[in-house]
Write a protein that holds these residues in place. Structure first.
Motif, PDB file in Angstrom:
ATOM      1  N   SER A  57       1.135  -1.540   0.093  1.00 45.18           N
ATOM      2  CA  SER A  57      -0.017   0.120   0.091  1.00 45.18           C
ATOM      3  C   SER A  57       0.632   1.067  -0.316  1.00 45.18           C
ATOM      4  O   SER A  57       0.409   2.013  -0.870  1.00 45.18           O
ATOM      5  N   ASP A  58       1.985   1.289   1.019  1.00 43.23           N
ATOM      6  CA  ASP A  58       2.952   2.241   0.733  1.00 43.23           C
ATOM      7  C   ASP A  58       3.866   2.440  -0.754  1.00 43.23           C
ATOM      8  O   ASP A  58       3.886   3.805  -0.784  1.00 43.23           O
ATOM      9  N   ALA A  59       3.798   1.856  -0.586  1.00 41.12           N
ATOM     10  CA  ALA A  59       4.396   1.497  -2.128  1.00 41.12           C
ATOM     11  C   ALA A  59       3.778   2.211  -3.335  1.00 41.12           C
ATOM     12  O   ALA A  59       4.608   2.930  -4.212  1.00 41.12           O
ATOM     13  N   LEU A  62       3.421   5.740  -2.548  1.00 43.07           N
ATOM     14  CA  LEU A  62       4.496   6.756  -3.161  1.00 43.07           C
ATOM     15  C   LEU A  62       4.567   6.338  -4.453  1.00 43.07           C
ATOM     16  O   LEU A  62       5.238   7.585  -5.324  1.00 43.07           O
ATOM     17  N   ALA A  63       4.398   5.793  -5.607  1.00 50.02           N
ATOM     18  CA  ALA A  63       4.080   5.438  -7.073  1.00 50.02           C
ATOM     19  C   ALA A  63       2.940   6.781  -7.435  1.00 50.02           C
ATOM     20  O   ALA A  63       3.743   6.919  -8.127  1.00 50.02           O
ATOM     21  N   GLU A  64       2.214   6.733  -6.714  1.00 51.72           N
ATOM     22  CA  GLU A  64       1.627   7.732  -7.224  1.00 51.72           C
ATOM     23  C   GLU A  64       2.418   8.775  -7.082  1.00 51.72           C
ATOM     24  O   GLU A  64       1.781   9.703  -7.761  1.00 51.72           O
ATOM     25  N   VAL A  65       2.743   9.618  -5.922  1.00 47.20           N
ATOM     26  CA  VAL A  65       3.416  10.604  -5.919  1.00 47.20           C
ATOM     27  C   VAL A  65       4.059  11.031  -7.058  1.00 47.20           C
ATOM     28  O   VAL A  65       4.245  12.015  -7.592  1.00 47.20           O
ATOM     29  N   ALA A  67       3.925   9.628 -10.434  1.00 47.92           N
ATOM     30  CA  ALA A  67       3.456   9.801 -11.226  1.00 47.92           C
ATOM     31  C   ALA A  67       3.253  11.558 -11.541  1.00 47.92           C
ATOM     32  O   ALA A  67       2.586  11.822 -13.159  1.00 47.92           O
ATOM     33  N   LYS A  68       2.811  11.559 -10.093  1.00 52.23           N
ATOM     34  CA  LYS A  68       1.690  13.242  -9.993  1.00 52.23           C
ATOM     35  C   LYS A  68       3.209  13.867 -10.259  1.00 52.23           C
ATOM     36  O   LYS A  68       3.413  15.313 -10.661  1.00 52.23           O
ATOM     37  N   LEU A  69       4.351  14.291 -10.346  1.00 47.64           N
ATOM     38  CA  LEU A  69       5.851  14.249  -9.943  1.00 47.64           C
ATOM     39  C   LEU A  69       6.201  14.351 -11.173  1.00 47.64           C
ATOM     40  O   LEU A  69       7.502  15.054 -11.758  1.00 47.64           O
ATOM     41  N   GLY A  70       5.732  13.860 -12.124  1.00 47.85           N
ATOM     42  CA  GLY A  70       6.560  13.588 -13.163  1.00 47.85           C
ATOM     43  C   GLY A  70       7.580  12.619 -13.173  1.00 47.85           C
ATOM     44  O   GLY A  70       8.090  11.769 -14.478  1.00 47.85           O
ATOM     45  N   ILE A  71       7.831  11.872 -12.655  1.00 42.15           N
ATOM     46  CA  ILE A  71       9.006  10.433 -12.899  1.00 42.15           C
ATOM     47  C   ILE A  71       8.298   9.444 -13.340  1.00 42.15           C
ATOM     48  O   ILE A  71       7.242   8.435 -12.825  1.00 42.15           O
ATOM     49  N   LYS A  72       8.397   8.740 -14.103  1.00 41.32           N
ATOM     50  CA  LYS A  72       8.189   7.740 -14.888  1.00 41.32           C
ATOM     51  C   LYS A  72       8.618   6.220 -14.254  1.00 41.32           C
ATOM     52  O   LYS A  72       9.709   6.413 -13.584  1.00 41.32           O
ATOM     53  N   ARG A  73       7.676   5.399 -14.882  1.00 39.31           N
ATOM     54  CA  ARG A  73       8.295   3.926 -13.478  1.00 39.31           C
ATOM     55  C   ARG A  73       8.535   3.422 -14.468  1.00 39.31           C
ATOM     56  O   ARG A  73       7.233   2.883 -15.377  1.00 39.31           O
ATOM     57  N   ARG A  74       9.097   1.866 -14.593  1.00 39.54           N
ATOM     58  CA  ARG A  74       9.701   0.879 -15.600  1.00 39.54           C
ATOM     59  C   ARG A  74       8.550  -0.264 -15.025  1.00 39.54           C
ATOM     60  O   ARG A  74       9.006  -0.356 -14.121  1.00 39.54           O
ATOM     61  N   GLY A  75       7.607  -1.252 -16.233  1.00 44.75           N
ATOM     62  CA  GLY A  75       7.801  -2.054 -15.078  1.00 44.75           C
ATOM     63  C   GLY A  75       6.295  -2.773 -14.895  1.00 44.75           C
ATOM     64  O   GLY A  75       5.085  -1.025 -14.650  1.00 44.75           O
TER      65      GLY A  75
END
Length: 75
Positions: A57-59, A62-65, A67-75
């Motif tokens: 849940s915490d992860a 963190l991924a949502e935050v 994404a809002k900051l424009g940090i791309k996530r792979r996978g």
């Protein structure tokens, strides 16, 4: 590593060290620097007290935050 390369850009191989990938040699090198710095921080944290991993849940939060900051996530 096969399919894992499409899901991550840094790998720590037991008894073999680490591998990072990037669109350029410079990008792969920068990712290696980040990986090594993160490992030093984690090691120091373990010396102070046991480290508790993030919950799923915490992860996700963190991924949502990120994404809002424009940090791309792979996978």
């Amino acid at each position: 590593l096969g399919r894992q390369v499409t899901r991550a850009n840094a790998f720590v191989l037991e008894r073999h060290g680490s591998i990072t990938v990037g669109a350029s040699l410079g990008e792969a090198y920068n990712r290696l620097e980040i990986l090594e710095h993160s490992a030093k921080i984690l090691h120091a944290a373990h010396l102070i007290r046991p480290v508790t991993p993030l919950t799923a849940s915490d992860a996700e939060k963190l991924a949502e935050v990120a994404a809002k900051l424009g940090i791309k996530r792979r996978g």
